[in-house]
Design a protein around this motif. Structure first.
Motif, short mmCIF file in Angstrom:
data_model
loop_
_atom_site.label_atom_id
_atom_site.label_comp_id
_atom_site.label_asym_id
_atom_site.label_seq_id
_atom_site.Cartn_x
_atom_site.Cartn_y
_atom_site.Cartn_z
N ILE A 33 1.24 -1.45 -0.29
CA ILE A 33 -0.14 -0.43 0.14
C ILE A 33 0.82 1.20 0.13
O ILE A 33 0.82 2.33 -0.73
CB ILE A 33 -1.13 0.16 1.07
CG1 ILE A 33 -2.13 -1.15 0.97
CG2 ILE A 33 -1.52 1.59 1.06
CD1 ILE A 33 -2.92 -1.62 2.50
N ALA A 34 1.78 1.51 0.96
CA ALA A 34 2.36 2.15 0.92
C ALA A 34 3.23 2.61 -0.45
O ALA A 34 3.74 3.95 -0.97
CB ALA A 34 3.94 2.56 2.10
N ARG A 35 3.94 1.30 -1.11
CA ARG A 35 4.98 1.31 -2.59
C ARG A 35 3.21 2.32 -3.81
O ARG A 35 3.64 3.29 -4.56
CB ARG A 35 4.96 0.30 -3.16
CG ARG A 35 5.73 0.10 -3.89
CD ARG A 35 6.02 -1.35 -5.04
NE ARG A 35 4.35 -2.09 -5.08
CZ ARG A 35 3.87 -2.92 -4.76
NH1 ARG A 35 5.28 -3.90 -4.80
NH2 ARG A 35 3.02 -3.92 -5.71
N LEU A 42 8.95 5.34 0.89
CA LEU A 42 8.65 3.46 0.84
C LEU A 42 9.77 3.52 1.06
O LEU A 42 10.65 3.56 1.69
CB LEU A 42 8.47 2.95 -0.56
CG LEU A 42 8.38 1.76 -0.06
CD1 LEU A 42 7.04 1.46 -0.18
CD2 LEU A 42 8.73 1.33 -1.90
N ASN A 43 9.58 2.25 2.97
CA ASN A 43 10.49 1.82 3.82
C ASN A 43 10.95 0.62 3.65
O ASN A 43 10.05 0.23 2.84
CB ASN A 43 10.25 2.08 4.86
CG ASN A 43 10.17 3.48 5.46
OD1 ASN A 43 10.93 4.26 6.02
ND2 ASN A 43 9.15 4.00 6.29
N SER A 44 12.04 -0.03 4.03
CA SER A 44 12.44 -1.14 3.62
C SER A 44 10.82 -1.88 3.72
O SER A 44 10.14 -1.79 4.58
CB SER A 44 13.15 -1.97 4.31
OG SER A 44 13.42 -2.33 5.10
N SER A 45 10.23 -2.96 3.16
CA SER A 45 10.04 -4.24 3.71
C SER A 45 10.09 -4.92 5.13
O SER A 45 9.05 -5.36 6.37
CB SER A 45 9.86 -5.44 2.73
OG SER A 45 11.08 -6.23 1.98
N TYR A 46 11.40 -5.20 5.58
CA TYR A 46 12.01 -5.74 7.06
C TYR A 46 10.89 -4.09 8.02
O TYR A 46 10.86 -5.03 9.33
CB TYR A 46 13.15 -5.42 6.55
CG TYR A 46 13.65 -6.18 8.28
CD1 TYR A 46 13.81 -7.17 8.66
CD2 TYR A 46 14.55 -4.91 9.04
CE1 TYR A 46 14.51 -7.81 9.73
CE2 TYR A 46 15.33 -5.43 10.07
CZ TYR A 46 15.13 -6.94 10.43
OH TYR A 46 15.10 -7.32 11.96
N SER A 47 11.04 -3.33 7.88
CA SER A 47 11.17 -2.19 8.65
C SER A 47 9.44 -2.36 9.19
O SER A 47 9.32 -2.30 9.90
CB SER A 47 11.37 -0.41 8.27
OG SER A 47 10.66 -0.15 7.45
#
Length: 172
Positions: A33-35, A42-47
């Motif tokens: 959703i952020a992307r 956009l933060n890393s998926s890890y975050s």
């Protein structure tokens, strides 16, 4: 902290929306959703995985059916436990225009009020008029004050990021 409880709000969208705390399994959808917003950093998926694990009690997802249609990520500030800092607010493009973002923020504030939270902070870049309108409306509907001040200048960022203004809603 007590987990965010489930609640439902009526809306004019495709189905009733239920608000709850995110789980680690929700993190990939929050990242998507952020992307797809093309507006949020956009933060890393890890975050998003860590956010859903470590800050789930101060964050909210909006579920419609089996799908996550929006989220608010936030944390209670360690230096000021009366303040929740909202990091990101996003709603899937197909669900925008139904008041889901405002409903998630109200749900979060109502939940955190039981823990003594009386103030919300967020940062908004000067060009993000949609977020400015959302948070100004939130203050108005909650019959409370809103203040704005410069927090970070572009020189604070290594990546040509716009300045960020701090919006404070609630007691000052």
């Amino acid at each position: 902290m007590t987990p965010v409880t489930n609640s439902t709000t009526p809306n004019s969208g495709p189905a009733a929306v239920t608000f709850r705390a995110p789980t680690v399994n929700d993190a990939p959808r929050l990242w998507q959703i952020a992307r797809d917003s093309r507006v949020l950093d956009l933060n890393s998926s890890y975050s998003y995985l860590l956010w859903c694990r470590d800050f789930r009690d101060s964050s909210v997802v909006a579920a419609h059916g089996d799908n996550i249609g929006g989220f608010v990520t936030g944390f209670v500030r360690p230096q000021d436990p009366r303040t929740v800092f909202v990091w990101q607010v996003a709603v899937d493009e197909n669900l925008r225009g139904h008041g889901i973002a405002a409903s998630m923020l109200n749900h979060l504030l109502d939940h955190l009020a039981h823990q003594g939270v009386t103030r919300l902070e967020t940062t908004i870049s000067p060009g993000n008029t949609a977020s400015q309108a959302l948070f100004t409306s939130l203050a108005r509907t909650r019959y409370t004050s809103i203040a704005r001040q410069r927090l970070f200048d572009p020189s604070h960022f290594p990546d040509q990021h716009e300045s960020e203004e701090l919006y404070t809603i609630g007691d000052h």
